[in-house]
Design a protein around this motif. Structure first.
Motif, PDB file in Angstrom:
ATOM      1  N   ARG A 104     104.263  46.142  23.232  1.00 20.51           N
ATOM      2  CA  ARG A 104     104.376  45.251  22.077  1.00 20.51           C
ATOM      3  C   ARG A 104     102.988  44.956  21.564  1.00 20.51           C
ATOM      4  O   ARG A 104     102.034  44.857  22.341  1.00 20.51           O
ATOM      5  CB  ARG A 104     105.075  43.940  22.459  1.00 20.51           C
ATOM      6  CG  ARG A 104     105.229  42.953  21.308  1.00 20.51           C
ATOM      7  CD  ARG A 104     105.757  41.615  21.799  1.00 20.51           C
ATOM      8  NE  ARG A 104     105.770  40.625  20.742  1.00 20.51           N
ATOM      9  CZ  ARG A 104     106.000  39.325  20.934  1.00 20.51           C
ATOM     10  NH1 ARG A 104     106.227  38.873  22.152  1.00 20.51           N
ATOM     11  NH2 ARG A 104     105.995  38.478  19.925  1.00 20.51           N
ATOM     12  N   SER A 105     102.857  44.788  20.245  1.00 22.08           N
ATOM     13  CA  SER A 105     101.568  44.408  19.686  1.00 22.08           C
ATOM     14  C   SER A 105     101.772  43.706  18.350  1.00 22.08           C
ATOM     15  O   SER A 105     102.764  43.958  17.654  1.00 22.08           O
ATOM     16  CB  SER A 105     100.654  45.631  19.503  1.00 22.08           C
ATOM     17  OG  SER A 105     101.185  46.501  18.530  1.00 22.08           O
ATOM     18  N   GLU A 106     100.849  42.820  18.036  1.00 23.11           N
ATOM     19  CA  GLU A 106     100.859  42.122  16.755  1.00 23.11           C
ATOM     20  C   GLU A 106      99.455  42.186  16.183  1.00 23.11           C
ATOM     21  O   GLU A 106      98.463  42.119  16.913  1.00 23.11           O
ATOM     22  CB  GLU A 106     101.288  40.664  16.931  1.00 23.11           C
ATOM     23  CG  GLU A 106     102.726  40.488  17.385  1.00 23.11           C
ATOM     24  CD  GLU A 106     103.091  39.025  17.571  1.00 23.11           C
ATOM     25  OE1 GLU A 106     102.217  38.158  17.298  1.00 23.11           O
ATOM     26  OE2 GLU A 106     104.228  38.744  17.994  1.00 23.11           O
ATOM     27  N   LYS A 107      99.368  42.281  14.845  1.00 17.45           N
ATOM     28  CA  LYS A 107      98.071  42.378  14.191  1.00 17.45           C
ATOM     29  C   LYS A 107      97.822  41.165  13.310  1.00 17.45           C
ATOM     30  O   LYS A 107      98.749  40.554  12.779  1.00 17.45           O
ATOM     31  CB  LYS A 107      97.980  43.654  13.351  1.00 17.45           C
ATOM     32  CG  LYS A 107      97.928  44.926  14.177  1.00 17.45           C
ATOM     33  CD  LYS A 107      97.690  46.144  13.311  1.00 17.45           C
ATOM     34  CE  LYS A 107      97.572  47.403  14.155  1.00 17.45           C
ATOM     35  NZ  LYS A 107      97.320  48.607  13.329  1.00 17.45           N
ATOM     36  N   TYR A 114      97.544  40.262  19.447  1.00 13.86           N
ATOM     37  CA  TYR A 114      98.269  40.096  20.709  1.00 13.86           C
ATOM     38  C   TYR A 114      98.811  41.460  21.119  1.00 13.86           C
ATOM     39  O   TYR A 114      99.235  42.255  20.279  1.00 13.86           O
ATOM     40  CB  TYR A 114      99.427  39.108  20.523  1.00 13.86           C
ATOM     41  CG  TYR A 114     100.349  39.007  21.720  1.00 13.86           C
ATOM     42  CD1 TYR A 114     100.034  38.196  22.796  1.00 13.86           C
ATOM     43  CD2 TYR A 114     101.538  39.746  21.772  1.00 13.86           C
ATOM     44  CE1 TYR A 114     100.883  38.105  23.901  1.00 13.86           C
ATOM     45  CE2 TYR A 114     102.383  39.667  22.867  1.00 13.86           C
ATOM     46  CZ  TYR A 114     102.053  38.840  23.931  1.00 13.86           C
ATOM     47  OH  TYR A 114     102.883  38.767  25.022  1.00 13.86           O
TER      48      TYR A 114
END
Length: 496
Positions: free
Chosen positions: A94-97, A105
Motif C-alpha cells: 500500500r502507498s499514498e502520495k 505513507y
C-alpha cells in the motif's frame, strides 16, 4: 548502531549486491548499488545514509520501529537488502502520495503476503502460487521530510532462506551488459538456452547470477517485438510510398516508438478496399496464422466473396496483443474502410480483442469462432475416462444438432449431468458466453451458411504456402504482396 550498539540484535550476514534490485510490483526508479554504514550523532532514531563499501562486510541491522530514512528510495534499498539477507522477497502492499507526488505513507511487506487465488481457468492444473498470507511488513510515514518506521513485524509464517533470495522477483535483473550479449547471440541465431548456459559458466554457477533463464527469455521476447530499427522501418515506409505512388488507393499506417522502432503497422491494397464494399458484412479477425522472425503476430481481416473464397480485407503486424494495440488496429482499419463498420465480426475468445471490439465497433455483432473453441476440446476434456466413450459425441450433438434454444439448454444440462462436469471451469466459462458461439443462438444473425472451420483452415493453408515465417518484415510484406496477387488470380479464374 551508534550509541545503541549494546542493544542491537544479531547482525545479518551480508550478500554481495553488485546489481540493482527491481520489482515488477514496485516503481522505485533508480536505486543505489551500495548500502551505507549506519550512524547516529545524537541518540535520536538512526538515519541510514549511503556510503560506498569496497568489501562484502556491509552491516545490515534488523529492521525495527523508529528507524528513519532520508527518502522512500533509501528505505526501499535498505529493506530489500535486509530481506535479501534474511531470505524473503519484498513488495509494496500500500502507498499514498502527497500533493507534490512524494510518497507520504507506505506499507512494504513480504512477497508472500496476501491470500492465494486461483487465476488459472484449468482447475485440474492450477498455476502455482507462493502466497501464504504472511504478515511480515513495515509501515513508514513521512515525518518532517523523513520516512519513519511506525510499525514493524518481522515474523514470517513460512520458511525463509538466504540461499533462495535470488529467486524472488525483486532480486532479479538482467543488466545492460547481459542484454547486449543476449541480443547479439539472438541475432546470430544462437538458441537462448545456449546463451544462458554460457552466462552460467562465466559466472561460476547458477547461484551467482542475479537472474533466471526465464528472465532472459522474457527480455528476448520483448526485444524481438521492437527490434526492427529505424533502418528497417524506413525500408518499409519506402515500400509503402512506392505502392501509394502506383495507386492512390493503397492505404498504410505505421506506429513507431521514440527510437524509430516499429510497434504496429496496417496496410490494405485497393482490391481489398473495393472488395470490402461488397463483401464486408461479416469479417473474421485472427492473429494465430503465423508470425515473422521478430515474433510480431500477423493480423489479417478476412471476408468471403460470392464464390465462397476467403478474401483479404486488410492486414496488420503488431508487437503486442493488448487492448491498446487492438484498438489502434481496429480504428485504423475502420479509417481505411471509410468509417463503415462490419455488421458482424468473428474472432477467438481473446479478452483484449473482445474489449477493443466493444470500443471501436459498438454496433457490430461479435461472435466467437467455433473452430477455435472446439479444437480445444481434446486438451480440456481428453483426460476424462468417458472422452472416447460418448462424452465427445454428446458434446458435438449438443452444439450442432439442437434446433432451438430450449433444445440446446436441455441437451447441455443433460450432457453436464451425465458426465459429472459441473465443476469444469472451461465448460462453465463457455456456457456463460453461449450467445457468442452456439450456432442455434446465432441463427439469422450473419452466421448461417458460414463455416469458420473452412475459413480459418483455408487461410492458414494459403499463407503457409506463400508466406514464410522466418523472414524480416520487409521480406514478409513482399511475400504477402505476392500471396495476395495469387489470391486475386484465383478469384479472377473463379469469376471467369
Amino acid at each position: 548502531m551508534g550509541n545503541e550498539e549494546e542493544h542491537a540484535p544479531p547482525l545479518m550476514d551480508c550478500l554481495n549486491i553488485e546489481e540493482q534490485c527491481t520489482s515488477a510490483r514496485v516503481d522505485e526508479g533508480e536505486l543505489l548499488d551500495r548500502l551505507d554504514e549506519l550512524k547516529t550523532d545524537d541518540g535520536c532514531p538512526s538515519t541510514p545514509t549511503m556510503l560506498p563499501s569496497s568489501d562484502c562486510n556491509d552491516i545490515i541491522e534488523e529492521i525495527k520501529q523508529g528507524m528513519e530514512f532520508n527518502s522512500f528510495e533509501d528505505l526501499m534499498v535498505y529493506y530489500k537488502q535486509y530481506a535479501k539477507n534474511c531470505g524473503f522477497g519484498v513488495m509494496t502492499q500500500r502507498s499514498e502520495k502527497s500533493e507534490d507526488q512524494s510518497v507520504r505513507y507506505v506499507t512494504l511487506g513480504c512477497a508472500r503476503g496476501g491470500k492465494a487465488r486461483i487465476k488459472s481457468s484449468n482447475i485440474a492444473n492450477p498455476r502455482p502460487t507462493g502466497k501464504t498470507d504472511c504478515k511480515a511488513r513495515i509501515n513508514a510515514l513521512r515525518i518532517e521530510g523523513k520516512m519513519q518506521l511506525t510499525t514493524v513485524n518481522n515474523s514470517h509464517n513460512h520458511a525463509i532462506s538466504p540461499q533462495k533470495s535470488r529467486f524472488f522477483r525483486c532480486n532479479r535483473e538482467v543488466n545492460e551488459t547481459v542484454k547486449r550479449v543476449l541480443d547479439t547471440n539472438d541475432l546470430a541465431s544462437i538458441w537462448l538456452n545456449k546463451s544462458y548456459g554460457s552466462l552460467v559458466v562465466g559466472a561460476g554457477g547458477f547461484e551467482n547470477l542475479p537472474y533466471l533463464e526465464k528472465d532472459c527469455r522474457n527480455y528476448i521476447d520483448k526485444a524481438r517485438h521492437l527490434r526492427l530499427g529505424s533502418g528497417g522501418a524506413r525500408a518499409l515506409r519506402d515500400y509503402f510510398m512506392r505502392m501509394q505512388y502506383k495507386n492512390n488507393g493503397f492505404f498504410a499506417l505505421m506506429d513507431l516508438d521514440d527510437d524509430g522502432r516499429l510497434k504496429k503497422i496496417f496496410w490494405a491494397d485497393p482490391h481489398s478496399r473495393a472488395a470490402y464494399k461488397y463483401f464486408g458484412d461479416v469479417v473474421t479477425f485472427d492473429t494465430t496464422y503465423l508470425t515473422n522472425r521478430y515474433g510480431m503476430p500477423f493480423a489479417p481481416f478476412v471476408g468471403v466473396n460470392h464464390h465462397g473464397q476467403s478474401i483479404l480485407l486488410g492486414a496488420g503486424l503488431i508487437s503486442s496483443e493488448d487492448i491498446e494495440t487492438f484498438t489502434w488496429l481496429f480504428q485504423t482499419w475502420l479509417q481505411c474502410m471509410d468509417g463503415i463498420a462490419p455488421k458482424a465480426i468473428i474472432t477467438d475468445q481473446d479478452r483484449a480483442m473482445k474489449n477493443a471490439i466493444a470500443i471501436v465497433f459498438p454496433e457490430t455483432r461479435h461472435r466467437f469462432c467455433l473452430w477455435h473453441i472446439l479444437k480445444k476440446v481434446p486438451e480440456k476434456l481428453g483426460s476424462y475416462a468417458a472422452y472416447k466413450c460418448g462424452l465427445k459425441t454428446e458434446l458435438m450433438k449438443c452444439v450442432y444438432d439442437t434446433q432451438t434454444i430450449a433444445e440446446f439448454e436441455k441437451g447441455w444440462s443433460q450432457f453436464i449431468n451425465t458426465y459429472h462436469l459441473e465443476e469444469n471451469a472451461w465448460l462453465k466459462s463457455l456456457y456463460s458466453e453461449r450467445e457468442h458461439w452456439v450456432p442455434v443462438f446465432l441463427k439469422g444473425h450473419f452466421w448461417a451458411g458460414m463455416s469458420t472451420t473452412q475459413w480459418s483452415e483455408s487461410m492458414n493453408a494459403f499463407f503457409d504456402g506463400y508466406v514464410h515465417s522466418k523472414t524480416n518484415l520487409k521480406e514478409f510484406v513482399d511475400q504477402f504482396d505476392n500471396a495476395l496477387k495469387k489470391k486475386i488470380e484465383n478469384e479472377c479464374q473463379a469469376e471467369f
